[in-house]
Scaffold this motif. Structure first.
Motif, PDB file in Angstrom:
ATOM      1  N   SER A 323       0.814  -1.217   0.000  1.00 50.29           N
ATOM      2  CA  SER A 323       0.000   0.000   0.000  1.00 50.29           C
ATOM      3  C   SER A 323       0.846   1.265   0.000  1.00 50.29           C
ATOM      4  O   SER A 323       0.430   2.294  -0.535  1.00 50.29           O
ATOM      5  N   LEU A 324       2.002   1.201   0.639  1.00 51.70           N
ATOM      6  CA  LEU A 324       2.782   2.401   0.929  1.00 51.70           C
ATOM      7  C   LEU A 324       4.094   2.401   0.151  1.00 51.70           C
ATOM      8  O   LEU A 324       4.635   1.347  -0.191  1.00 51.70           O
ATOM      9  N   GLU A 325       4.603   3.593  -0.102  1.00 57.08           N
ATOM     10  CA  GLU A 325       5.889   3.723  -0.780  1.00 57.08           C
ATOM     11  C   GLU A 325       7.013   3.419   0.204  1.00 57.08           C
ATOM     12  O   GLU A 325       7.074   3.984   1.301  1.00 57.08           O
ATOM     13  N   VAL A 326       7.903   2.532  -0.173  1.00 51.09           N
ATOM     14  CA  VAL A 326       8.997   2.121   0.702  1.00 51.09           C
ATOM     15  C   VAL A 326      10.256   2.905   0.325  1.00 51.09           C
ATOM     16  O   VAL A 326      10.717   2.837  -0.815  1.00 51.09           O
ATOM     17  N   PRO A 327      10.836   3.649   1.270  1.00 56.21           N
ATOM     18  CA  PRO A 327      12.039   4.437   0.969  1.00 56.21           C
ATOM     19  C   PRO A 327      13.281   3.550   0.865  1.00 56.21           C
ATOM     20  O   PRO A 327      13.245   2.349   1.167  1.00 56.21           O
ATOM     21  N   ALA A 328      14.389   4.173   0.487  1.00 58.09           N
ATOM     22  CA  ALA A 328      15.639   3.424   0.324  1.00 58.09           C
ATOM     23  C   ALA A 328      16.102   2.804   1.633  1.00 58.09           C
ATOM     24  O   ALA A 328      16.767   1.757   1.633  1.00 58.09           O
ATOM     25  N   ALA A 329      15.744   3.435   2.763  1.00 57.93           N
ATOM     26  CA  ALA A 329      16.145   2.898   4.071  1.00 57.93           C
ATOM     27  C   ALA A 329      15.359   1.651   4.442  1.00 57.93           C
ATOM     28  O   ALA A 329      15.657   1.013   5.457  1.00 57.93           O
ATOM     29  N   GLY A 330      14.368   1.303   3.654  1.00 58.22           N
ATOM     30  CA  GLY A 330      13.605   0.092   3.909  1.00 58.22           C
ATOM     31  C   GLY A 330      12.508   0.289   4.932  1.00 58.22           C
ATOM     32  O   GLY A 330      11.975   1.392   5.095  1.00 58.22           O
ATOM     33  N   VAL A 331      12.176  -0.786   5.632  1.00 56.67           N
ATOM     34  CA  VAL A 331      11.091  -0.752   6.612  1.00 56.67           C
ATOM     35  C   VAL A 331      11.643  -1.092   7.988  1.00 56.67           C
ATOM     36  O   VAL A 331      12.680  -1.752   8.120  1.00 56.67           O
ATOM     37  N   ALA A 332      10.937  -0.624   9.010  1.00 57.27           N
ATOM     38  CA  ALA A 332      11.321  -0.910  10.392  1.00 57.27           C
ATOM     39  C   ALA A 332      10.070  -1.244  11.179  1.00 57.27           C
ATOM     40  O   ALA A 332       8.982  -0.725  10.901  1.00 57.27           O
ATOM     41  N   ALA A 333      10.228  -2.111  12.165  1.00 52.75           N
ATOM     42  CA  ALA A 333       9.092  -2.503  12.990  1.00 52.75           C
ATOM     43  C   ALA A 333       9.579  -2.888  14.369  1.00 52.75           C
ATOM     44  O   ALA A 333      10.707  -3.368  14.538  1.00 52.75           O
ATOM     45  N   ALA A 334       8.720  -2.653  15.356  1.00 52.82           N
ATOM     46  CA  ALA A 334       8.956  -3.159  16.709  1.00 52.82           C
ATOM     47  C   ALA A 334       8.024  -4.334  16.916  1.00 52.82           C
ATOM     48  O   ALA A 334       6.869  -4.310  16.487  1.00 52.82           O
ATOM     49  N   SER A 335       8.532  -5.363  17.595  1.00 58.31           N
ATOM     50  CA  SER A 335       7.747  -6.586  17.656  1.00 58.31           C
ATOM     51  C   SER A 335       8.164  -7.457  18.819  1.00 58.31           C
ATOM     52  O   SER A 335       9.343  -7.516  19.181  1.00 58.31           O
ATOM     53  N   GLY A 336       7.153  -8.146  19.380  1.00 65.56           N
ATOM     54  CA  GLY A 336       7.462  -9.195  20.340  1.00 65.56           C
ATOM     55  C   GLY A 336       7.955 -10.449  19.651  1.00 65.56           C
ATOM     56  O   GLY A 336       8.369 -11.403  20.293  1.00 65.56           O
ATOM     57  N   GLY A 337       7.897 -10.452  18.339  1.00 68.79           N
ATOM     58  CA  GLY A 337       8.393 -11.585  17.568  1.00 68.79           C
ATOM     59  C   GLY A 337       7.586 -11.868  16.325  1.00 68.79           C
ATOM     60  O   GLY A 337       8.114 -11.925  15.219  1.00 68.79           O
ATOM     61  N   ASN A 338       6.269 -12.034  16.466  1.00 71.01           N
ATOM     62  CA  ASN A 338       5.447 -12.427  15.322  1.00 71.01           C
ATOM     63  C   ASN A 338       5.362 -11.338  14.261  1.00 71.01           C
ATOM     64  O   ASN A 338       5.472 -11.609  13.065  1.00 71.01           O
ATOM     65  N   HIS A 339       5.120 -10.108  14.685  1.00 70.84           N
ATOM     66  CA  HIS A 339       5.043  -9.009  13.722  1.00 70.84           C
ATOM     67  C   HIS A 339       6.383  -8.845  13.013  1.00 70.84           C
ATOM     68  O   HIS A 339       6.435  -8.645  11.790  1.00 70.84           O
ATOM     69  N   GLY A 340       7.458  -8.959  13.771  1.00 70.75           N
ATOM     70  CA  GLY A 340       8.777  -8.838  13.165  1.00 70.75           C
ATOM     71  C   GLY A 340       9.039  -9.922  12.143  1.00 70.75           C
ATOM     72  O   GLY A 340       9.581  -9.662  11.061  1.00 70.75           O
TER      73      GLY A 340
END
Length: 575
Positions: A323-340
């Motif tokens: 859905s979203l434009e991904v920049p050159a730095a990529g994506v980041a997420a915080a997660s307890g594990g599953n989302h990551g």
């Protein structure tokens, strides 16, 4: 065996999507030159839904038979897909000029025959002769129309035509494929090469007819008109669809408030389903029946633990990335594990760099899964909120796209596709039990079921009750977290977006002790050989410990939503 079939005309005759209900196998596609070749066999379907006009009036008033006029009003821009069929004498003519002459003489106002309609006449005559020769067949052969079937699945007319100027329209095909997936048709069937003599769009139309056939057999059929009329030979004159759990708006040109007023409307979930089709798995439902787990309810398990990367989170991850434009730095997420793990899996599939921040409490198995999918793992503090703060700092410094596990509409809409899929697989559900951590999953499912008869009940550990606290306080508030399931159900605060979705759509929250959660893990392994993490087993824990008690005969769906379990800890429980 109980067979049903959805049938459409094709170049080589007829294409049939056939399903054995007794075996619950996936549908098979078959081309036959004559309709009788399908009916006059040992495997003759108990019910057939066919995309071909049945019942021919002696005179026509207006633009075609009554069913065609009624159905067009429901299809918006797709109304032109419903051809006007003339009176019987015109259909029986072999010559186009003669058919037009007879049509003009038997219609008011006078109307000629379209070339497209005329090409259908041999097929119409074939089914007409078959039903007139064997009148009992009328009790199990129903006329349907694919565009009406798809509009019923969607709750609104389709956005895209399947063809433009005679050529396949990829957007239209993708839209129809996504709806069939949500209706429970396996994606491998939908995307398989059609049999020789049929085109890909013919196969989709036959599968759409099969969906309607299933509902008619279950007593949910809806004819236009209601009741059906009869022609002079006693053949029914009606186009059938079904009564969905999600009633469509009275006027399809204006979406109803249930679809648009929510922070995450159903149309957003529809779009997500189309977007992630082919990226996320269709996960199965295990039907256990009445009395399972010594309960009074009719129980089934939705096995989302079999999703890519081991949990439902893959749906939201793909919806964000697509859905979203991904920049050159990529994506980041915080997660307890599953989302990551899900973000890492989706990022790898899309060729995108991913950096995942995890708390110290994350199980080694989940961290290993994230690394296995190619993401960089950063330990971001003791609890989930600490990892989220570290992720936020990283995003501010690098410009990476943050993919939040629950406080984002793209995430919630992606998780909502699970509810949409579930409703297609289990159209008679009364209640669903859904584990709650940050609330992205239950928000999406509740947004999909909003305005229907299905109750959505959240399940939280007694030591991690962020959603119940928010509903009680009438605002999101912080809670302390201490639970065996804290790595996946350990959010301190559900946040304003989740609260806004859930406050009017979640029926209640059931709290379960950790002992019930671990008991559910043991039960799932012992009885079904499913290795499930604590958070993934929590919903079943509510049933086992009596935190939720279904009424006699209540059709209860229990979501098993995560499989990223520490096998050492599971083995200790089983010892």
């Amino acid at each position: 065996m109980v067979w049903i079939a959805g049938i459409d005309g094709c170049k080589a005759g007829w294409i049939a999507a056939i399903l054995d209900l007794a075996e619950a196998a996936q549908p098979t596609l078959r081309v036959v030159p004559r309709l009788a070749d399908l009916i006059d066999t040992d495997l003759a379907p108990a019910l057939i839904a066919v995309d071909m006009p049945i019942g021919l009036p002696d005179r026509i008033g207006g633009s075609g038979r009554g069913p065609e006029q009624l159905v067009r009003a429901l299809l918006g821009q797709r109304r032109s897909s419903v051809f006007s069929i003339p009176a019987r004498t015109a259909v029986e003519a072999d010559d186009y000029s003669e058919a037009c002459r007879l049509a003009l003489a038997t219609s008011q106002p006078p109307r000629k025959v379209s070339q497209q309609g005329f090409h259908l006449f041999p097929r119409i005559r074939e089914i007409d002769a078959l039903l007139r020769a064997e009148p009992p067949l009328c009790d199990r052969v129903y006329e349907v129309h694919p565009e009406l079937a798809f509009a019923t699945m969607r709750g609104a007319p389709l956005s895209h035509p399947k063809k433009i100027r005679g050529k396949i329209n990829p957007a239209g095909m993708a839209e129809r494929q996504a709806l069939l997936v949500a209706a429970g048709i396996p994606s491998e069937t939908i995307r398989a090469r059609p049999p020789r003599g049929a085109a890909a769009d013919d196969a989709l139309d036959a599968l759409a007819a099969l969906v309607v056939a299933r509902h008619i057999l279950a007593g949910r059929g809806k004819p236009f008109p209601d009741p059906p009329r009869r022609d002079s030979h006693g053949l029914p004159i009606a186009i059938w669809t079904y009564r969905p759990d999600h009633p469509p708006a009275q006027n399809f040109d204006h979406q109803d408030t249930a679809m648009t007023d929510s922070p995450v409307p159903r149309l957003m979930i529809e779009a997500a389903a189309q977007r992630i089709a082919g990226h996320a798995r269709i996960t199965p439902v295990m039907r256990l029946g009445t009395g399972a787990f010594d309960s009074a309810g009719d129980i089934s398990l939705k096995l989302e633990c079999l999703q890519h990367a081991g949990s439902f989170k893959t749906r939201g991850a793909f919806n964000n990335l697509l859905s979203l434009e991904v920049p050159a730095a990529g994506v980041a997420a915080a997660s307890g594990g599953n989302h990551g793990a899900a973000v890492a899996f989706a990022a790898r599939a899309r060729g995108v760099k991913a950096t995942i921040f995890v708390p110290e409490i994350s199980p080694a198995a989940k961290i290993e899964a994230i690394r296995r999918f190619g993401a960089e793992v950063v330990i971001g503090g003791a609890q989930y909120d600490d990892a989220q703060a570290a992720c936020d700092r990283f995003v501010a410094e690098t410009g990476a796209l943050k993919i939040h596990p629950f406080a984002a509409k793209e995430t919630i809409a992606g998780q909502g596709t699970l509810g949409r899929e579930w409703a297609g697989q289990e159209p008679d559900l009364d209640t669903v039990l859904v584990a709650v951590g940050g609330g992205g999953l239950i928000s999406g499912i509740a947004a999909w079921f909003a305005g229907t008869k299905v109750k959505v009940v959240g399940v939280e550990p007694e030591g991690s009750r962020a959603l119940q606290a928010a509903l009680e306080a009438k605002a999101p508030i912080d809670v302390t977290v201490a639970s065996v399931a804290a790595d996946s159900l350990g959010a301190r605060n559900v946040g304003p977006l989740v609260y806004e979705v859930c406050k009017d759509t979640v029926d209640r929250v059931a709290l379960v002790p950790d002992t019930a959660i671990t008991q559910a893990q043991v039960t799932l392994w012992r009885d079904f050989r499913l290795a499930v993490e604590p958070g993934g087993a929590a919903a079943l824990g509510a049933l086992l410990c009596g935190a939720y008690k279904p009424a006699p005969g209540e059709r209860l769906g229990v979501l098993v939503c995560g499989a990223n379990v520490d096998l050492t800890k599971l083995a200790a429980l089983l010892a």
